[in-house]
Structure formats: structure tokens, C-alpha cells
Motif scaffolding. Structure first.
Motif, PDB file in Angstrom:
ATOM      1  N   THR A   9     -58.517 -61.551  27.756  1.00  0.00           N
ATOM      2  CA  THR A   9     -57.166 -61.433  27.209  1.00  0.00           C
ATOM      3  C   THR A   9     -56.342 -60.455  28.039  1.00  0.00           C
ATOM      4  N   VAL A  10     -55.088 -60.808  28.290  1.00  0.00           N
ATOM      5  CA  VAL A  10     -54.170 -59.954  29.042  1.00  0.00           C
ATOM      6  C   VAL A  10     -53.113 -59.402  28.090  1.00  0.00           C
ATOM      7  N   VAL A  11     -52.908 -58.077  28.149  1.00  0.00           N
ATOM      8  CA  VAL A  11     -51.945 -57.407  27.269  1.00  0.00           C
ATOM      9  C   VAL A  11     -51.104 -56.421  28.079  1.00  0.00           C
ATOM     10  N   ARG A  12     -50.091 -55.862  27.420  1.00  0.00           N
ATOM     11  CA  ARG A  12     -49.404 -54.668  27.890  1.00  0.00           C
ATOM     12  C   ARG A  12     -49.873 -53.522  27.005  1.00  0.00           C
ATOM     13  N   ASP A  13     -50.320 -52.440  27.635  1.00  0.00           N
ATOM     14  CA  ASP A  13     -50.878 -51.344  26.847  1.00  0.00           C
ATOM     15  C   ASP A  13     -49.781 -50.455  26.271  1.00  0.00           C
ATOM     16  N   LEU A  14     -50.159 -49.302  25.734  1.00  0.00           N
ATOM     17  CA  LEU A  14     -49.189 -48.418  25.080  1.00  0.00           C
ATOM     18  C   LEU A  14     -48.207 -47.800  26.061  1.00  0.00           C
ATOM     19  N   ASN A  15     -48.524 -47.858  27.357  1.00  0.00           N
ATOM     20  CA  ASN A  15     -47.605 -47.404  28.401  1.00  0.00           C
ATOM     21  C   ASN A  15     -46.865 -48.564  29.052  1.00  0.00           C
ATOM     22  N   ASN A  16     -46.975 -49.750  28.433  1.00  0.00           N
ATOM     23  CA  ASN A  16     -46.334 -50.971  28.928  1.00  0.00           C
ATOM     24  C   ASN A  16     -46.868 -51.381  30.302  1.00  0.00           C
ATOM     25  N   GLU A  17     -48.125 -51.057  30.567  1.00  0.00           N
ATOM     26  CA  GLU A  17     -48.759 -51.454  31.810  1.00  0.00           C
ATOM     27  C   GLU A  17     -49.761 -52.576  31.549  1.00  0.00           C
ATOM     28  N   GLY A  18     -50.011 -53.390  32.579  1.00  0.00           N
ATOM     29  CA  GLY A  18     -50.959 -54.483  32.441  1.00  0.00           C
ATOM     30  C   GLY A  18     -52.362 -53.991  32.136  1.00  0.00           C
ATOM     31  N   HIS A  19     -53.053 -54.703  31.261  1.00  0.00           N
ATOM     32  CA  HIS A  19     -54.384 -54.286  30.827  1.00  0.00           C
ATOM     33  C   HIS A  19     -55.165 -55.526  30.403  1.00  0.00           C
ATOM     34  N   SER A  20     -56.468 -55.533  30.658  1.00  0.00           N
ATOM     35  CA  SER A  20     -57.331 -56.638  30.233  1.00  0.00           C
ATOM     36  C   SER A  20     -58.345 -56.137  29.215  1.00  0.00           C
ATOM     37  N   ILE A  21     -58.585 -56.944  28.196  1.00  0.00           N
ATOM     38  CA  ILE A  21     -59.531 -56.630  27.137  1.00  0.00           C
ATOM     39  C   ILE A  21     -60.299 -57.901  26.798  1.00  0.00           C
ATOM     40  N   LEU A  22     -61.316 -57.752  25.958  1.00  0.00           N
ATOM     41  CA  LEU A  22     -62.047 -58.915  25.487  1.00  0.00           C
ATOM     42  C   LEU A  22     -61.764 -59.113  24.003  1.00  0.00           C
ATOM     43  N   THR A  23     -61.287 -60.296  23.647  1.00  0.00           N
ATOM     44  CA  THR A  23     -61.096 -60.655  22.241  1.00  0.00           C
ATOM     45  C   THR A  23     -62.345 -61.385  21.744  1.00  0.00           C
ATOM     46  N   VAL A  24     -62.841 -60.977  20.582  1.00  0.00           N
ATOM     47  CA  VAL A  24     -63.963 -61.664  19.942  1.00  0.00           C
ATOM     48  C   VAL A  24     -63.446 -62.307  18.658  1.00  0.00           C
ATOM     49  N   LYS A  25     -63.500 -63.632  18.609  1.00  0.00           N
ATOM     50  CA  LYS A  25     -63.060 -64.362  17.428  1.00  0.00           C
ATOM     51  C   LYS A  25     -64.154 -64.293  16.361  1.00  0.00           C
ATOM     52  N   THR A  26     -63.799 -63.769  15.175  1.00  0.00           N
ATOM     53  CA  THR A  26     -64.757 -63.695  14.079  1.00  0.00           C
ATOM     54  C   THR A  26     -64.167 -64.328  12.830  1.00  0.00           C
ATOM     55  N   ASP A  27     -65.015 -64.515  11.827  1.00  0.00           N
ATOM     56  CA  ASP A  27     -64.536 -65.085  10.574  1.00  0.00           C
ATOM     57  C   ASP A  27     -63.704 -64.083   9.774  1.00  0.00           C
ATOM     58  N   LYS A  28     -63.629 -62.836  10.260  1.00  0.00           N
ATOM     59  CA  LYS A  28     -62.791 -61.820   9.625  1.00  0.00           C
ATOM     60  C   LYS A  28     -61.547 -61.501  10.440  1.00  0.00           C
ATOM     61  N   GLY A  29     -61.361 -62.215  11.540  1.00  0.00           N
ATOM     62  CA  GLY A  29     -60.195 -61.979  12.381  1.00  0.00           C
ATOM     63  C   GLY A  29     -60.586 -61.655  13.814  1.00  0.00           C
ATOM     64  N   ASP A  30     -59.574 -61.360  14.631  1.00  0.00           N
ATOM     65  CA  ASP A  30     -59.772 -61.089  16.054  1.00  0.00           C
ATOM     66  C   ASP A  30     -60.097 -59.616  16.272  1.00  0.00           C
ATOM     67  N   LEU A  31     -61.249 -59.353  16.879  1.00  0.00           N
ATOM     68  CA  LEU A  31     -61.654 -57.994  17.203  1.00  0.00           C
ATOM     69  C   LEU A  31     -61.523 -57.758  18.701  1.00  0.00           C
ATOM     70  N   ILE A  32     -61.227 -56.517  19.077  1.00  0.00           N
ATOM     71  CA  ILE A  32     -60.949 -56.175  20.463  1.00  0.00           C
ATOM     72  C   ILE A  32     -61.994 -55.206  21.005  1.00  0.00           C
ATOM     73  N   LEU A  33     -62.563 -55.575  22.165  1.00  0.00           N
ATOM     74  CA  LEU A  33     -63.436 -54.686  22.911  1.00  0.00           C
ATOM     75  C   LEU A  33     -62.646 -54.184  24.105  1.00  0.00           C
ATOM     76  N   ASP A  34     -62.503 -52.855  24.207  1.00  0.00           N
ATOM     77  CA  ASP A  34     -61.536 -52.225  25.102  1.00  0.00           C
ATOM     78  C   ASP A  34     -62.220 -51.086  25.839  1.00  0.00           C
ATOM     79  N   ASN A  35     -62.052 -51.017  27.150  1.00  0.00           N
ATOM     80  CA  ASN A  35     -62.660 -49.911  27.888  1.00  0.00           C
ATOM     81  C   ASN A  35     -61.957 -48.575  27.647  1.00  0.00           C
ATOM     82  N   MET A  36     -60.774 -48.611  27.043  1.00  0.00           N
ATOM     83  CA  MET A  36     -60.056 -47.385  26.722  1.00  0.00           C
ATOM     84  C   MET A  36     -60.560 -46.738  25.434  1.00  0.00           C
ATOM     85  N   VAL A  37     -61.223 -47.537  24.590  1.00  0.00           N
ATOM     86  CA  VAL A  37     -61.617 -47.069  23.267  1.00  0.00           C
ATOM     87  C   VAL A  37     -63.027 -47.566  22.961  1.00  0.00           C
TER      88      VAL A  37
END
Length: 220
Positions: A155-183
Motif C-alpha cells: 500500500t502507498v500512502v502519504r505520511d503525517l509529513n505528507n511524504e511518500g510512504h509504503s506499508i502493508l495492509t492486512v485484510k481481516t474480518d475485523k477491518g484493515d490492519l496496518i503493518l508499518d516500519n514507523m510503528v
């Protein structure tokens, strides 16, 4: 009607592939069993727990580059959309793998690592990388742990500084969870504060879909 092969070819690149990659540092300053999963609709999930998916969009150049170097990773069939059943066991695996990747990869910018400003993606073969390498590695580890490919979405996003960032979205039965190297914490997509731009299709990792939504208020 134009047909798209499972593997991206050079003719596919013209007018489709996005040459605008995740160009910021995007590196952290700190560092299948059938009962697990359930079939989901191919339609966007309703409610705030999942990102509403738009239409097909451009494929990041870095993914095409990755596919050309590792064709076996991309020469895959389309599959029905699937989500992970968010049991305590599965959540524990997600947390463990997120933290393992965050702590085992040395953060380094794309340019310092590869000597190019072009979007470059790979596994951490030398133990270094930026956000894209973290996300790819987590995807690889989760697949090896038995999680379905269709639920693990680059997944490609803009982070809190409005800069390009890549994360992994995991689709679950409870919603979309994010795995992030920042957190190290596993967060719902709408607790990141990121602006979500695009991600892989659940059915076919070589097709990307637009998102264009703000992920709520950041929570840590």
C-alpha cells in the motif's frame, strides 16, 4: 477489450505504470490453515473499518521492477478475495512479524541503498532498506506463516509529513490492519492519520486500485 496478463510486460508499462515512487526516506528512526480465513466479497467493504476501494490505477514502477527481477513472485493466478480471521493467535503472529522486521532491517534511504532515485523494491538481502523493503519482507514472512496472499496488500500512502510512504495492509474480518516500519503497534487503517493513495488488488497483486482517503486520526 484490453487484457492484462498475470505478469507485467514492457508493453503494459506505457501509460499504466506510475514512475512516481515512494521517494522519501520512509525509514523508521527506531528501528494457512483453512480455519484462519474466510472468503469476502469482491465489493468494497462497508463501514470505517475498511478502506473503500476505487477503480484500477497506475502500478508503481518499483513493483514492476521487482517483478522483472523476481518473476516467480508475480507470475501468479488471480484468486478470490480473502480476509484473515482475526483470532488472538493470528494477531500475535502479526505483532511478532511486524516487530521482527522492524528490528532486523537497518533503515537506509532508497538513494543511499541503491544509488538511484528510481523506486526500487526487493527483500532485505543485505539487511538494509527503506519502507518498501520492510513491507515486502513482512508480506513474505506472513505468507510463509500461512497467511493468504490476497489479504497481504502492498500500500502507498502519504505520511503525517505528507511524504511518500509504503506499508502493508492486512485484510481481516475485523477491518484493515496496518503493518508499518514507523510503528511497532498493529493499527487499524483509520488510526494512522495517513492519506491512503493506492494498493494492490486482493485478486491480483499486479493490478493496483485507488483509495484516496484519509486514515482518521493518528493513534500510537
Amino acid at each position: 477489450m484490453l487484457r492484462f496478463p498475470h505478469v507485467l510486460t514492457s508493453s503494459f508499462l506505457f501509460g499504466v505504470v506510475s514512475l512516481v515512487g515512494v521517494s522519501s526516506l520512509c525509514v523508521s528512526p527506531a528501528a494457512a490453515q483453512s480455519t484462519w480465513f474466510k472468503r469476502t466479497s469482491t465489493q468494497p467493504a462497508a463501514g470505517a473499518n475498511s478502506v473503500a476501494v476505487g477503480g484500477r490505477t497506475s502500478v508503481p514502477y518499483g513493483w514492476v521492477d521487482f517483478c522483472h527481477r523476481r518473476p516467480k513472485e508475480c507470475k501468479v493466478p488471480a484468486l478470490p478475495a480473502t480476509s484473515v480471521r482475526l483470532t488472538a493467535q493470528n494477531l500475535s503472529i502479526l505483532k511478532r512479524i511486524n516487530q521482527k522486521a522492524n528490528r532486523s532491517i537497518k533503515p537506509v534511504s532508497n538513494y543511499d541503498h541503491w544509488g538511484t532515485t528510481m523506486d526500487h523494491r526487493d527483500y532485505p538481502v543485505d539487511g538494509k532498506g527503506d519502507c518498501k523493503i520492510y513491507a515486502l519482507y513482512k508480506r513474505k514472512l506472513l505468507r510463509e506463516a500461512g497467511f493468504p496472499r490476497q489479504a497481504l496488500l502492498m500500500t502507498v500512502v502519504r505520511d503525517l509529513n505528507n511524504e511518500g510512504h509504503s506499508i502493508l495492509t492486512v485484510k481481516t474480518d475485523k477491518g484493515d490492519l496496518i503493518l508499518d516500519n514507523m510503528v511497532d503497534e498493529i493499527r487499524p487503517w483509520n488510526a494512522t492519520g495517513y492519506y491512503f493513495l493506492k494498493r494492490q488488488s486482493q485478486q491480483n497483486p499486479n493490478i493496483w486500485v485507488s483509495l484516496n482517503q484519509r486514515g482518521g486520526t493518528p493513534k500510537t
